[in-house]
Design a protein around this motif. Structure first.
Motif, PDB file in Angstrom:
ATOM      1  N   GLY A  28      45.062  49.040  53.870  1.00 49.33           N
ATOM      2  CA  GLY A  28      43.851  48.201  53.936  1.00 49.33           C
ATOM      3  C   GLY A  28      44.043  47.170  52.917  1.00 49.33           C
ATOM      4  N   THR A  29      43.514  45.825  53.366  1.00 49.40           N
ATOM      5  CA  THR A  29      43.280  44.730  52.484  1.00 49.40           C
ATOM      6  C   THR A  29      41.886  44.178  52.564  1.00 49.40           C
ATOM      7  OG1 THR A  29      43.685  43.047  54.220  1.00 49.40           O
ATOM      8  CG2 THR A  29      45.591  43.994  53.057  1.00 49.40           C
ATOM      9  N   SER A  46      45.758  44.866  41.335  1.00 49.62           N
ATOM     10  CA  SER A  46      44.797  45.691  40.780  1.00 49.62           C
ATOM     11  C   SER A  46      44.322  46.730  41.832  1.00 49.62           C
ATOM     12  CB  SER A  46      44.072  44.775  40.289  1.00 49.62           C
ATOM     13  OG  SER A  46      43.227  43.757  41.084  1.00 49.62           O
ATOM     14  N   THR A  47      44.554  46.485  42.924  1.00 46.87           N
ATOM     15  CA  THR A  47      44.245  47.338  44.057  1.00 46.87           C
ATOM     16  C   THR A  47      44.732  48.697  43.884  1.00 46.87           C
ATOM     17  OG1 THR A  47      45.856  46.416  45.634  1.00 46.87           O
ATOM     18  CG2 THR A  47      43.502  45.653  46.052  1.00 46.87           C
ATOM     19  N   THR A  52      39.765  54.376  45.439  1.00 46.40           N
ATOM     20  CA  THR A  52      39.862  54.517  47.007  1.00 46.40           C
ATOM     21  C   THR A  52      40.471  53.138  47.337  1.00 46.40           C
ATOM     22  OG1 THR A  52      37.799  53.712  47.198  1.00 46.40           O
ATOM     23  CG2 THR A  52      37.874  55.884  47.367  1.00 46.40           C
ATOM     24  N   ALA A  53      41.370  53.221  48.498  1.00 46.10           N
ATOM     25  CA  ALA A  53      41.916  52.045  48.897  1.00 46.10           C
ATOM     26  C   ALA A  53      41.045  51.386  49.744  1.00 46.10           C
ATOM     27  CB  ALA A  53      43.183  52.556  50.027  1.00 46.10           C
ATOM     28  N   ARG A  62      47.497  55.213  42.885  1.00 46.76           N
ATOM     29  CA  ARG A  62      47.012  55.374  41.238  1.00 46.76           C
ATOM     30  C   ARG A  62      47.292  56.013  40.269  1.00 46.76           C
ATOM     31  NH1 ARG A  62      41.165  56.907  39.087  1.00 46.76           N
ATOM     32  NH2 ARG A  62      40.785  55.091  37.838  1.00 46.76           N
ATOM     33  N   LEU A  63      47.993  57.063  40.744  1.00 44.27           N
ATOM     34  CA  LEU A  63      48.667  58.265  39.870  1.00 44.27           C
ATOM     35  C   LEU A  63      50.003  57.706  39.149  1.00 44.27           C
ATOM     36  CD1 LEU A  63      48.137  61.353  42.143  1.00 44.27           C
ATOM     37  CD2 LEU A  63      46.648  60.667  39.989  1.00 44.27           C
ATOM     38  N   VAL A  64      50.504  56.896  39.942  1.00 39.42           N
ATOM     39  CA  VAL A  64      51.779  56.014  39.256  1.00 39.42           C
ATOM     40  C   VAL A  64      51.448  54.843  38.741  1.00 39.42           C
ATOM     41  CG1 VAL A  64      54.332  55.214  40.069  1.00 39.42           C
ATOM     42  CG2 VAL A  64      53.146  57.403  41.470  1.00 39.42           C
TER      43      VAL A  64
END
Length: 157
Positions: A28-29, A46-47, A52-53, A62-64
């Motif tokens: 998603g963008t 920053s996304t 959530t995407a 996010r975890l990485v």
């Protein structure tokens, strides 16, 4: 290996981890929420930090991405501290150390919901650091590095 290479190793590792994080981004963008995966041309770094995407799926990137950002900021902070320690004047040292390390503390905090505020604090600090380093290069008559630095700052602005 010498300890002076540790910031460079940390920066390279952090950039690689951010690259890995993009492979976990569900998709998603802002323009096309139904697109799949991370798009380097249409997504911001920053996304990767959002829970959530853009497509509404949980963001596993996010975890990485958050540890990668921590490593990047830690490495750049160590680099600024080292550059400050090796500068000749007290003004250069304090300008690079305080503003540089401060910028990296606030830059890491962009992973929080206070993203915009942290960007607004980190950017002026980073600019002070970069301008101080450019002045240090100017006073040291390091013309090639100075011209490269001016080009980089101009591209950032």
């Amino acid at each position: 290996m010498r300890t002076r290479h540790l910031p460079l190793i940390g920066i390279v590792l952090a950039v690689c981890l951010l690259g890995v994080a993009t492979t976990f981004y569900p998709g998603g963008t802002a323009d096309s929420p139904s697109s799949v995966g991370y798009n380097w041309a249409q997504n911001f770094i920053s996304t990767l930090f959002a829970p959530t995407a853009h497509n509404g799926a949980p963001n596993q990137a996010r975890l990485v991405a958050i540890p990668a950002m921590f490593l990047l900021c830690l490495s750049l902070g160590a680099l600024f501290w080292s550059i400050g320690r090796h500068s000749g004047s007290r003004a250069h040292r304090k300008g690079i150390e305080i503003a540089g390390v401060g910028a990296m503390v606030y830059a890491f905090l962009v992973v929080t919901p206070m993203h915009n505020l942290m960007i607004n604090i980190a950017l002026p600090l980073a600019l002070v650091t970069l301008l101080t380093i450019l002045h240090l290069l100017y006073t040291g008559r390091r013309w090639r590095l100075l011209s490269s630095g001016v080009v980089c700052v101009a591209l950032l602005l």
